[in-house]
Design a protein around this motif. Structure first.
Motif, short mmCIF file in Angstrom:
data_model
loop_
_atom_site.label_atom_id
_atom_site.label_comp_id
_atom_site.label_asym_id
_atom_site.label_seq_id
_atom_site.Cartn_x
_atom_site.Cartn_y
_atom_site.Cartn_z
N VAL A 25 2.60 4.13 0.42
CA VAL A 25 2.26 4.88 -0.77
C VAL A 25 0.88 4.57 -1.30
O VAL A 25 0.39 3.48 -1.20
N ALA A 26 0.28 5.57 -1.91
CA ALA A 26 -1.02 5.38 -2.52
C ALA A 26 -0.91 4.59 -3.81
O ALA A 26 0.13 4.61 -4.46
N PRO A 27 -1.98 3.91 -4.22
CA PRO A 27 -1.96 3.28 -5.52
C PRO A 27 -1.77 4.33 -6.61
O PRO A 27 -2.01 5.50 -6.40
N ALA A 28 -1.37 3.89 -7.77
CA ALA A 28 -1.16 4.82 -8.87
C ALA A 28 -2.46 5.53 -9.21
O ALA A 28 -3.54 5.07 -8.89
N GLY A 29 -2.34 6.67 -9.90
CA GLY A 29 -3.51 7.45 -10.22
C GLY A 29 -4.35 6.83 -11.32
O GLY A 29 -4.37 5.63 -11.52
N ALA A 30 -5.05 7.67 -12.07
CA ALA A 30 -6.03 7.18 -13.03
C ALA A 30 -5.41 6.83 -14.38
O ALA A 30 -6.13 6.49 -15.31
N SER A 31 -4.10 6.89 -14.52
CA SER A 31 -3.46 6.58 -15.79
C SER A 31 -3.74 5.13 -16.18
O SER A 31 -3.90 4.25 -15.32
N GLN A 176 2.48 -4.29 -9.64
CA GLN A 176 1.90 -4.14 -8.32
C GLN A 176 2.06 -5.46 -7.55
O GLN A 176 1.42 -6.47 -7.86
N LEU A 177 2.94 -5.46 -6.56
CA LEU A 177 3.19 -6.62 -5.72
C LEU A 177 2.37 -6.49 -4.44
O LEU A 177 2.37 -5.44 -3.79
N VAL A 178 1.65 -7.57 -4.07
CA VAL A 178 0.77 -7.54 -2.90
C VAL A 178 1.20 -8.59 -1.90
O VAL A 178 1.35 -9.77 -2.25
N LEU A 179 1.40 -8.19 -0.64
CA LEU A 179 1.71 -9.11 0.44
C LEU A 179 0.57 -9.08 1.45
O LEU A 179 0.21 -8.02 1.97
N THR A 180 0.00 -10.26 1.71
CA THR A 180 -1.11 -10.41 2.64
C THR A 180 -0.69 -11.31 3.79
O THR A 180 -0.13 -12.39 3.55
N PRO A 181 -0.91 -10.92 5.05
CA PRO A 181 -0.44 -11.75 6.17
C PRO A 181 -1.13 -13.11 6.20
O PRO A 181 -2.32 -13.22 5.91
N LEU A 182 -0.36 -14.14 6.54
CA LEU A 182 -0.94 -15.46 6.74
C LEU A 182 -1.90 -15.42 7.93
O LEU A 182 -1.79 -14.57 8.81
N PRO A 183 -2.89 -16.35 7.97
CA PRO A 183 -3.88 -16.33 9.06
C PRO A 183 -3.28 -16.42 10.45
O PRO A 183 -3.90 -15.99 11.42
N THR A 184 -2.08 -16.97 10.56
CA THR A 184 -1.44 -17.13 11.88
C THR A 184 -0.82 -15.84 12.40
O THR A 184 -0.42 -15.76 13.57
N VAL A 194 3.17 -3.00 -3.06
CA VAL A 194 4.41 -2.35 -3.49
C VAL A 194 4.39 -2.21 -5.01
O VAL A 194 4.23 -3.20 -5.72
N ALA A 195 4.54 -0.98 -5.50
CA ALA A 195 4.69 -0.75 -6.93
C ALA A 195 6.18 -0.82 -7.26
O ALA A 195 6.98 -0.05 -6.74
N VAL A 196 6.56 -1.76 -8.12
CA VAL A 196 7.96 -2.04 -8.44
C VAL A 196 8.28 -1.57 -9.86
O VAL A 196 7.60 -1.98 -10.82
N ASP A 197 9.27 -0.72 -10.00
CA ASP A 197 9.70 -0.23 -11.31
C ASP A 197 10.02 -1.42 -12.22
O ASP A 197 10.87 -2.25 -11.89
N LEU A 204 8.83 1.81 -6.05
CA LEU A 204 8.48 3.21 -6.23
C LEU A 204 7.38 3.66 -5.27
O LEU A 204 7.37 4.82 -4.86
N GLN A 205 6.47 2.75 -4.98
CA GLN A 205 5.33 3.10 -4.14
C GLN A 205 4.98 1.92 -3.24
O GLN A 205 5.30 0.77 -3.55
#
Length: 347
Positions: A25-31, A176-184, A194-197, A204-205
């Motif tokens: 999903v795209a990030p939320a709009g300009a709101s 807005q939850l962000v998951l970034t892969p570990l270097p390994t 992930v946008a979480v209600d 949601l996104q």
């Protein structure tokens, strides 16, 4: 279906099966970002995993930049923008409407039986609900909330997890939850957002970005959503008069591992998970003397030749996924570089 259609559908399923990301999903709009109480990444992840899944109806917008092979009847897998209607009734019940320029494909599950209906040629396919088939994904796998929850469950242990502010999605306040892969981790992906209600804790996104790119590779998300009980008739299907009905054929695997081949074997975990399975019987690569079934596309039109100790075949690459289809009918797919797939095939 021909191999091109099955491989295209398989590529679309890679992000669910191999990485846990099926709809992005795209990030939320300009709101303006809503003001919400602070929450730690651990607490937010935990609340998503334990939240009660509420019934809902909504519209999902798809913005695809993956470069997948064209899949007849499923424009949502092609590059560009499209929309999908989704209904969820809980307990395995779901409905998805996938419109195209010349008709509509409908996926319906009542929790026991799953239907796929194509209005263009008036055909319907019936299968047991929950059967893992990348070429016949059910409405449960098309639900963004399910796909995002699967992504979090699969990636959380091999990621750096953070909360990066708030957003408004489909009129709902969200974290807005962000998951970034570990270097390994060996992956083509840079991060998953992930946008979480904030109220229901349902995703949601979801936004997926590939390594080396600042733009989402695939974007899918709710443009509108309404929680609440849904009409039970939405989750039943009666073939219209004149419909040709068939049962989905059983997937045949190797005699020594029929279940693993039928469902798809996982190799690895986290971001560099690879799914290894077999193409449906009757597809190119499984015919004697190189023959192809009538109407099946020429395999030479897909990808480029590749070979190794595991055999030979063709490799297909996109911004966030790689697929190898072998000449003996195996398929390996993941959001990983080609080397990871060849290692999985050689096992």
């Amino acid at each position: 279906m021909g191999r091109r259609r099955w491989v295209g559908a398989g590529l679309g399923a890679v992000l669910v099966g191999a990485v846990g990301v099926g709809l992005v999903v795209a990030p939320a709009g300009a709101s303006a970002a809503p003001v919400l109480p602070p929450v730690s990444p651990e607490d937010l992840v935990s609340s998503v995993m334990t939240a009660d899944r509420q019934p809902f109806a909504g519209e999902v917008e798809v913005d695809n930049a993956l470069g997948l092979p064209a899949v007849p009847g499923v424009p949502q897998l092609a590059n560009g923008t499209s929309s999908v209607r989704v209904w969820s009734g809980g307990e395995g019940r779901g409905r998805v409407a996938l419109p195209s320029s010349d008709g509509e494909r409908t996926l319906v599950s009542d929790g026991t039986t799953r239907w796929s209906y194509d209005s263009r040629d008036r055909t319907a396919t019936r299968a047991p609900a929950g059967e893992g088939r990348p070429d016949n994904a059910g409405p449960d796998n098309q639900d963004p909330t399910t796909a995002a929850t699967q992504a979090i469950a699969t990636l959380r242990q091999s990621s750096t997890v953070a909360v990066d502010g708030t957003a408004e999605v489909a009129g709902r306040a969200a974290y807005q939850l962000v998951l970034t892969p570990l270097p390994t981790e060996r992956t083509l992906l840079r991060e998953v957002r992930v946008a979480v209600d904030a109220e229901t804790r349902q995703p949601l996104q979801l936004t997926v970005l590939a390594q080396g790119s600042g733009e989402p590779a695939l974007q899918v998300g709710f443009s509108e959503i309404a929680y609440g009980p849904q009409d039970a008739s939405l989750f039943t299907f009666t073939p219209p008069p004149g419909t040709t009905v068939q049962d989905a054929p059983a997937r045949e695997g190797r005699p020594d591992r029929p279940e693993a081949d039928r469902q798809g074997q996982r190799v690895g975990d986290g971001w560099d998970t690879v799914i290894v399975g077999r193409a449906p019987q009757g597809q190119p690569g499984q015919q004697p003397d190189g023959q192809r079934p009538e109407g099946a596309p020429d395999l030479s039109a897909l990808g480029t030749p590749v070979s190794g100790p595991w055999g030979s075949g063709r490799v297909i690459t996109t911004a966030v996924a790689t697929v190898i289809v072998t000449d003996d009918g195996r398929i390996a797919a993941g959001a990983v570089p080609q080397q990871v797939l060849t290692e999985a095939l050689a096992r």
